[in-house]
Write a protein that holds these residues in place. Structure first.
Motif, PDB file in Angstrom:
ATOM      1  N   THR A  89       0.830  -1.206   0.000  1.00  0.00           N
ATOM      2  CA  THR A  89       0.000   0.000   0.000  1.00  0.00           C
ATOM      3  C   THR A  89       0.864   1.256   0.000  1.00  0.00           C
ATOM      4  O   THR A  89       1.989   1.225   0.510  1.00  0.00           O
ATOM      5  N   PRO A  90       0.348   2.365  -0.538  1.00  0.00           N
ATOM      6  CA  PRO A  90      -0.918   2.463  -1.262  1.00  0.00           C
ATOM      7  C   PRO A  90      -0.798   1.868  -2.653  1.00  0.00           C
ATOM      8  O   PRO A  90       0.282   1.890  -3.258  1.00  0.00           O
ATOM      9  N   TYR A  91      -1.927   1.373  -3.154  1.00  0.00           N
ATOM     10  CA  TYR A  91      -1.987   0.868  -4.525  1.00  0.00           C
ATOM     11  C   TYR A  91      -3.210   1.496  -5.172  1.00  0.00           C
ATOM     12  O   TYR A  91      -4.301   1.447  -4.611  1.00  0.00           O
ATOM     13  N   SER A  92      -3.014   2.096  -6.331  1.00  0.00           N
ATOM     14  CA  SER A  92      -4.105   2.811  -6.988  1.00  0.00           C
ATOM     15  C   SER A  92      -4.198   2.419  -8.452  1.00  0.00           C
ATOM     16  O   SER A  92      -3.231   1.931  -9.043  1.00  0.00           O
ATOM     17  N   VAL A  93      -5.380   2.652  -9.005  1.00  0.00           N
ATOM     18  CA  VAL A  93      -5.597   2.415 -10.430  1.00  0.00           C
ATOM     19  C   VAL A  93      -6.336   3.615 -11.006  1.00  0.00           C
ATOM     20  O   VAL A  93      -7.385   4.011 -10.484  1.00  0.00           O
ATOM     21  N   ILE A  94      -5.777   4.212 -12.052  1.00  0.00           N
ATOM     22  CA  ILE A  94      -6.459   5.298 -12.755  1.00  0.00           C
ATOM     23  C   ILE A  94      -7.362   4.681 -13.817  1.00  0.00           C
ATOM     24  O   ILE A  94      -6.907   3.863 -14.626  1.00  0.00           O
ATOM     25  N   LEU A  95      -8.631   5.059 -13.807  1.00  0.00           N
ATOM     26  CA  LEU A  95      -9.576   4.612 -14.822  1.00  0.00           C
ATOM     27  C   LEU A  95      -9.887   5.783 -15.743  1.00  0.00           C
ATOM     28  O   LEU A  95     -10.291   6.850 -15.279  1.00  0.00           O
ATOM     29  N   VAL A  96      -9.680   5.584 -17.049  1.00  0.00           N
ATOM     30  CA  VAL A  96      -9.980   6.641 -18.018  1.00  0.00           C
ATOM     31  C   VAL A  96     -10.380   5.992 -19.337  1.00  0.00           C
ATOM     32  O   VAL A  96      -9.585   5.311 -19.971  1.00  0.00           O
ATOM     33  N   LYS A  97     -11.635   6.177 -19.723  1.00  0.00           N
ATOM     34  CA  LYS A  97     -12.159   5.677 -20.990  1.00  0.00           C
ATOM     35  C   LYS A  97     -11.847   4.192 -21.199  1.00  0.00           C
ATOM     36  O   LYS A  97     -11.401   3.775 -22.271  1.00  0.00           O
ATOM     37  N   GLY A  98     -12.080   3.388 -20.182  1.00  0.00           N
ATOM     38  CA  GLY A  98     -11.862   1.953 -20.298  1.00  0.00           C
ATOM     39  C   GLY A  98     -10.439   1.501 -20.056  1.00  0.00           C
ATOM     40  O   GLY A  98     -10.176   0.299 -19.933  1.00  0.00           O
ATOM     41  N   GLU A  99      -9.508   2.420 -19.975  1.00  0.00           N
ATOM     42  CA  GLU A  99      -8.119   2.063 -19.687  1.00  0.00           C
ATOM     43  C   GLU A  99      -7.901   1.992 -18.182  1.00  0.00           C
ATOM     44  O   GLU A  99      -8.519   2.728 -17.412  1.00  0.00           O
ATOM     45  N   LYS A 100      -6.988   1.113 -17.775  1.00  0.00           N
ATOM     46  CA  LYS A 100      -6.674   0.939 -16.357  1.00  0.00           C
ATOM     47  C   LYS A 100      -5.170   1.093 -16.173  1.00  0.00           C
ATOM     48  O   LYS A 100      -4.396   0.312 -16.715  1.00  0.00           O
ATOM     49  N   ILE A 101      -4.783   2.103 -15.407  1.00  0.00           N
ATOM     50  CA  ILE A 101      -3.371   2.432 -15.246  1.00  0.00           C
ATOM     51  C   ILE A 101      -2.971   2.267 -13.781  1.00  0.00           C
ATOM     52  O   ILE A 101      -3.366   3.069 -12.936  1.00  0.00           O
ATOM     53  N   PRO A 102      -2.225   1.227 -13.445  1.00  0.00           N
ATOM     54  CA  PRO A 102      -1.838   0.989 -12.043  1.00  0.00           C
ATOM     55  C   PRO A 102      -0.790   1.987 -11.550  1.00  0.00           C
ATOM     56  O   PRO A 102       0.073   2.426 -12.296  1.00  0.00           O
TER      57      PRO A 102
END
Length: 256
Positions: A219-232
């Motif tokens: 932690t921390p662990y995050s994921v950016i969601l943008v227009k169907g894309e997933k960016i860890p």
């Protein structure tokens, strides 16, 4: 005899010179900067995975489509800061006793403020019991705050915990009901909720989600969601790193 002694003397001098050269070489190598030695991980890692994630990696370079990341979609019970319909959503999995989560919490506060209507922040629980024995109950406490006061009180409670905890199991459990009272919640109702353990399953479920999403490194662990894309995003990246990545994504969105 003199010739033999001279040969021995020359050989000894050569050996001494070679040893000195080798010693000097080791000293030079020791002074060369080593990123792996000098860079902190920037996250609270699971013991078996210590040191695998660097906070100094270039986030913008990792901002690409990662369809292999499995993450539950936004649900009505999720805690969202910002506009739910924002084009960019950051889902964070965090541990309330993780010092890097405390650092990253401040970064995400600044990001949401800097991008009104463009970036939303979703908080999900990821207590690491092997490191922070108090984090799971603190996570349940934040859910009780949400039950009694809604989404705004959840975030107020979360902000307060991260503000006062010294991290690494340093928060006195007696502070949990006091925080609830400080943000305007009924202390007795809060304690009844916390003692019931009614949110233990929700916290456990979100922990499982974190692991499925790729957060096994800590932690921390995050994921950016943008227009169907997933960016860890692994670790507590800096404000400037995250801002640069978001700026690049917003530019890309404008081109589509």
């Amino acid at each position: 005899m003199l010739k033999k002694n001279t040969t021995i003397l020359i050989a000894s001098v050569i050996i001494i010179v070679l040893l000195a050269a080798i010693g000097f070489l080791f000293l030079v190598i020791a002074k060369i900067p080593n990123p792996a030695r000098e860079t902190g991980t920037g996250n609270t890692t699971l013991p078996a995975l210590q040191g695998q994630t660097s906070r100094d990696q270039n986030l913008a370079a990792r901002a690409n489509n990662n369809q292999g990341t499995t993450i539950a979609p936004l649900a009505r019970y999720d805690h969202v800061r910002g506009v739910r319909t924002a084009p960019i959503t950051i889902i964070e999995f965090a541990d309330l006793e993780c010092p890097f989560c405390k650092e990253f919490h401040s970064v995400l506060q600044q990001i949401v403020t800097a991008y009104p209507g463009k970036v939303s922040w979703v908080y999900r629980h990821f207590p690491i019991d092997s490191l922070h024995t108090k984090a799971r109950k603190e996570a349940e406490a934040s859910e009780c705050a949400a039950e009694l006061g809604g989404n705004d009180k959840f975030w107020q409670y979360l902000d307060a915990i991260f503000f006062i905890t010294p991290s690494n199991d340093g928060l006195d459990p007696q502070q949990l009901p006091r925080i609830a009272a400080q943000i305007g919640l009924n202390q007795q109702d809060f304690l009844a909720c916390l003692d019931s353990g009614k949110y233990a399953n929700k916290v456990a479920s979100e922990l499982s989600q974190a692991l499925l999403a790729g957060g096994a490194g800590g932690t921390p662990y995050s994921v950016i969601l943008v227009k169907g894309e997933k960016i860890p995003i692994s670790g507590a990246v800096s404000y400037n790193q995250l801002k640069s990545a978001i700026d690049a994504l917003l530019i890309e969105l404008e081109k589509r």
